[in-house]
Design a protein around this motif. Structure first.
Motif, PDB file in Angstrom:
ATOM      1  N   GLY A 152      50.177 -23.459 -28.641  1.00 34.32           N
ATOM      2  CA  GLY A 152      49.372 -24.103 -29.416  1.00 34.32           C
ATOM      3  C   GLY A 152      47.941 -23.466 -29.397  1.00 34.32           C
ATOM      4  N   LEU A 153      47.039 -23.139 -30.392  1.00 26.73           N
ATOM      5  CA  LEU A 153      45.855 -22.891 -30.091  1.00 26.73           C
ATOM      6  C   LEU A 153      45.055 -23.841 -30.892  1.00 26.73           C
ATOM      7  CD1 LEU A 153      44.017 -19.513 -29.959  1.00 26.73           C
ATOM      8  CD2 LEU A 153      43.176 -21.341 -31.783  1.00 26.73           C
ATOM      9  N   PHE A 154      43.856 -24.189 -30.369  1.00 23.91           N
ATOM     10  CA  PHE A 154      43.090 -25.334 -30.911  1.00 23.91           C
ATOM     11  C   PHE A 154      41.657 -24.940 -31.042  1.00 23.91           C
ATOM     12  CE2 PHE A 154      46.245 -28.770 -30.171  1.00 23.91           C
ATOM     13  CZ  PHE A 154      47.110 -28.151 -29.326  1.00 23.91           C
ATOM     14  N   TRP A 155      41.160 -25.322 -32.324  1.00 23.16           N
ATOM     15  CA  TRP A 155      39.545 -25.152 -32.296  1.00 23.16           C
ATOM     16  C   TRP A 155      38.802 -26.524 -32.304  1.00 23.16           C
ATOM     17  CZ3 TRP A 155      36.800 -20.894 -32.478  1.00 23.16           C
ATOM     18  CH2 TRP A 155      37.491 -19.547 -32.502  1.00 23.16           C
ATOM     19  N   TYR A 156      37.934 -26.448 -31.828  1.00 22.95           N
ATOM     20  CA  TYR A 156      36.876 -27.935 -31.649  1.00 22.95           C
ATOM     21  C   TYR A 156      35.658 -27.298 -32.121  1.00 22.95           C
ATOM     22  CZ  TYR A 156      40.657 -30.330 -29.162  1.00 22.95           C
ATOM     23  OH  TYR A 156      41.699 -30.987 -29.018  1.00 22.95           O
ATOM     24  N   ARG A 157      34.739 -28.315 -32.522  1.00 26.03           N
ATOM     25  CA  ARG A 157      33.317 -28.311 -32.938  1.00 26.03           C
ATOM     26  C   ARG A 157      32.557 -29.234 -31.755  1.00 26.03           C
ATOM     27  NH1 ARG A 157      29.656 -28.825 -38.113  1.00 26.03           N
ATOM     28  NH2 ARG A 157      27.878 -29.848 -36.855  1.00 26.03           N
TER      29      ARG A 157
END
Lengths: 113, 110
Positions: B32-37
């Motif tokens: 899985g690939l995750f994006w965070y701010r």
């Protein structure tokens, strides 16, 4: 709880002292992670818990670092004989299962003087 | 060696000027690939999870896409409140930890 809670939010300690950092994960989350973020750096993985066991301790930088989790909930990260290079923000995250999206706390900013 | 590389390191946009952030990875067994701010002084805030090439996710002005080697975070007509550091992370096949890139610091000027 509503979110991941970490305490203290800030900690200043003298070199050579021991410190304990606490993490309260989201209720019901079985997976818990500790990361470290140094100034201007990315997040460095430290340790992963599934329940009370830690199948992955590969990121702990030295034997001065240890962590435990009790009751499948609260976790404590302990740093013994702190060094100046330990200064960083220590972030805790939890998720409903290993590999799912993780939710982070606000972090504990540790300063070793 | 498994790696996650984000580009650019920093990006300055005028309000309303659309652009894209890149996250490239050289890992085997991506789960899985995750994006965070991440805002200054705060922990990362979860945005998206992508699991397979071709998948897309949207939230307000943000759209994340995934290919076999990279992910893009598209920002459409950004506003100053979109200013933050955007982090991507990958979950590897055998581990449960997330490996993070170094982030893109986005500044949107009014």
């Amino acid at each position: 709880g509503a979110g991941v809670s970490q305490s203290p939010s800030n900690k200043v300690t003298e070199k050579g002292k021991d410190v304990e950092l606490r993490c309260d994960p989201i209720s019901g989350h079985t997976a818990l992670y500790w990361y470290r973020q140094s100034l201007g750096q990315g997040l460095e993985f430290l340790i992963y818990f599934q329940g009370n066991s830690a199948p992955d301790k590969s990121g702990l930088p030295s034997d001065r670092f240890s962590a435990e989790r009790t009751g499948g909930s609260v976790s404590t990260l302990t740093i013994q004989r702190t060094q100046q290079e330990d200064s960083a923000v220590y972030l805790c995250a939890s998720s409903s299962r290993g590999g799912a999206e993780a939710f982070f706390g606000q972090g504990t900013r540790l300063t070793v003087v | 060696e498994d790696q996650v590389t984000q580009s650019p390191e920093a990006l300055r946009l005028q309000e309303g000027e659309s652009s894209s952030l890149n996250c490239s990875y050289t890992v085997s067994g991506l789960r899985g690939l995750f994006w965070y701010r991440q805002d200054p002084g705060k922990g990362p805030e979860f945005l998206f999870t992508l699991y397979s090439a071709g998948e897309e996710k949207e939230k307000e002005r943000l759209k994340a896409t995934l290919t076999k080697k990279e992910s893009f975070l598209h920002i459409t007509a950004p506003k100053p409140e979109d200013s933050a550091t955007y982090l991507c992370a990958v979950e590897l096949g055998s581990a449960r930890q997330l490996t993070f890139g170094s982030g893109t610091q986005l500044t949107v000027l009014p």
